[in-house]
Design an enzyme around this catalytic site. Sequence first.
Site, PDB file in Angstrom:
ATOM      1  N   THR A  13      37.569  41.497  37.325  1.00 41.74           N
ATOM      2  CA  THR A  13      36.132  41.241  37.317  1.00 41.74           C
ATOM      3  C   THR A  13      35.860  39.745  37.146  1.00 41.74           C
ATOM      4  O   THR A  13      36.726  38.988  36.696  1.00 41.74           O
ATOM      5  CB  THR A  13      35.448  41.999  36.168  1.00 41.74           C
ATOM      6  N   TRP A  44      41.393  53.755  41.274  1.00 44.12           N
ATOM      7  CA  TRP A  44      40.727  52.727  42.081  1.00 44.12           C
ATOM      8  C   TRP A  44      41.680  52.103  43.095  1.00 44.12           C
ATOM      9  O   TRP A  44      41.670  50.892  43.292  1.00 44.12           O
ATOM     10  CB  TRP A  44      40.104  51.646  41.190  1.00 44.12           C
ATOM     11  N   GLU A  72      44.682  51.816  36.136  1.00 41.61           N
ATOM     12  CA  GLU A  72      44.737  53.200  35.702  1.00 41.61           C
ATOM     13  C   GLU A  72      43.402  53.597  35.093  1.00 41.61           C
ATOM     14  O   GLU A  72      42.567  52.722  34.797  1.00 41.61           O
ATOM     15  CB  GLU A  72      45.870  53.404  34.694  1.00 41.61           C
ATOM     16  N   PRO A  73      43.177  54.897  34.873  1.00 44.58           N
ATOM     17  CA  PRO A  73      41.901  55.318  34.279  1.00 44.58           C
ATOM     18  C   PRO A  73      41.579  54.618  32.960  1.00 44.58           C
ATOM     19  O   PRO A  73      40.412  54.327  32.679  1.00 44.58           O
ATOM     20  CB  PRO A  73      42.087  56.824  34.084  1.00 44.58           C
ATOM     21  N   GLU A  86      40.107  43.035  41.953  1.00 47.41           N
ATOM     22  CA  GLU A  86      41.102  41.980  41.683  1.00 47.41           C
ATOM     23  C   GLU A  86      40.769  41.204  40.407  1.00 47.41           C
ATOM     24  O   GLU A  86      40.996  39.994  40.313  1.00 47.41           O
ATOM     25  CB  GLU A  86      41.211  40.997  42.863  1.00 47.41           C
ATOM     26  N   GLN A 110      15.974  39.452  51.437  1.00 48.35           N
ATOM     27  CA  GLN A 110      14.629  38.938  51.171  1.00 48.35           C
ATOM     28  C   GLN A 110      14.051  38.245  52.401  1.00 48.35           C
ATOM     29  O   GLN A 110      12.871  38.422  52.735  1.00 48.35           O
ATOM     30  CB  GLN A 110      14.678  37.968  49.988  1.00 48.35           C
ATOM     31  N   GLY A 154      12.660  40.541  54.848  1.00 43.70           N
ATOM     32  CA  GLY A 154      11.531  41.340  54.370  1.00 43.70           C
ATOM     33  C   GLY A 154      11.850  42.828  54.398  1.00 43.70           C
ATOM     34  O   GLY A 154      12.953  43.254  54.081  1.00 43.70           O
ATOM     35  N   ALA A 189      43.364  51.721  31.944  1.00 43.38           N
ATOM     36  CA  ALA A 189      43.970  50.382  31.997  1.00 43.38           C
ATOM     37  C   ALA A 189      43.421  49.656  33.209  1.00 43.38           C
ATOM     38  O   ALA A 189      43.994  49.704  34.294  1.00 43.38           O
ATOM     39  CB  ALA A 189      45.487  50.469  32.065  1.00 43.38           C
TER      40      ALA A 189
END
Length: 390
Positions: A372, A164, A135-136, A370, A343, A346, A138
């Site tokens: 962090t 999300w 949730e926003p 899932e 890298q 290049g 939670a």
Amino acid sequence: MSHPGPQPVERQLPTEEARDLLALVREMAQREIQPKAAEEEDAGHFPRDVFALLSRSGLLALPYAEEFGGGGQPYEVYLQILEELAAARLTVGLGVSVHSLACHALAGFGTKEQQAAHLPAMLGGGLLGAYCLSEPAAGSDAASLRTRAARDGDTWTIDGSKAWITHGGVADFYTVLARTGGEGPRGISAFLVPGDAEGLTAAPPERKMGMKGSPTAGVHFDGVRVGDDRRIGEEGQGFAIALSALDSGRLGIAACAIGVAQAALDEALAYTGGRRQFGRPIADFQGLRFMLVDMATQIEAGRALYLTAARLRDAGLAFSKQAAMAKLFCTDTAMRVTTDAVQLLGGYGYTVDFPTERYMREAKVLQIVEGTNQIQRMVVARHLVGPESR
């Protein structure tokens, strides 16, 4: 000196059926998914047609029981198939993982009647699922969620907002965690909500740095009514159901991460074997060879870690610690490997003419979803030394 270039990954598959399944997925990925991946991701196109194809082929239901239309495959096999799909296009691999996550609650905790009524369509009927926990306010502290379900006889009314949500706005069903009791984890229950339920709406998709083809959106519940026959498990059991699902979901993310990393390594091997400087392929230079070796070693270690966790799960043993370790290590590996692939190419690696920059942008989100990677470290630490003192 000639260079062989990338070779197909040798899989540890337990049966001839699983090997045939892998061959099918590789052919499908090369024919239907990979050729359009860059163009469709750039355009933000969600490949619903691909998910319909996967459903018809039984690939949205691999780890679930054949009794309800599942593939009956062990997680050891399912995750390696998921890795192949993610290597072709992360939007597809991650989408399959999220769909599987959305089916987990009903498959693991629903009654036989609920499973018979809903699982066949969810697993093989062309439907696509989403999982509504965050949730926003939670995110990592999921037990503080505020979306509420109020009971009125044999129905529940759900009000609140989720954030999300992968497949938000395009899913056919949502597994929703909502508060039915007091504060904390014991006041949460799980519900199966149809995607076309009255009062359910989705916000415009988030604008993201990667995975632009996979819609991520807020989902709002404004007086959404569902019958008690769509409550999964007991009242107050929702948080335990969510944690169980997340252990399996973390393995899905780990497999997807290794798929992205493998795709980046394959691109780097092909480029360094063909690019010539100072009269020879740049893969001949020791500094670059060692980078490729480190990338390959990290990928093999990550694959071994998620397979170890999968085999524990398949054996019915505890695997929560190993799932957190796999999610942590594999997604960090994907970030390192894709950065090194850019890298190695290049200036070309930084352009959209080559897929490495897309792999690098996509790898970043895998360290976040899932749970962090900071949360994964907390999970593992609790297994090692116990909960934190307060």
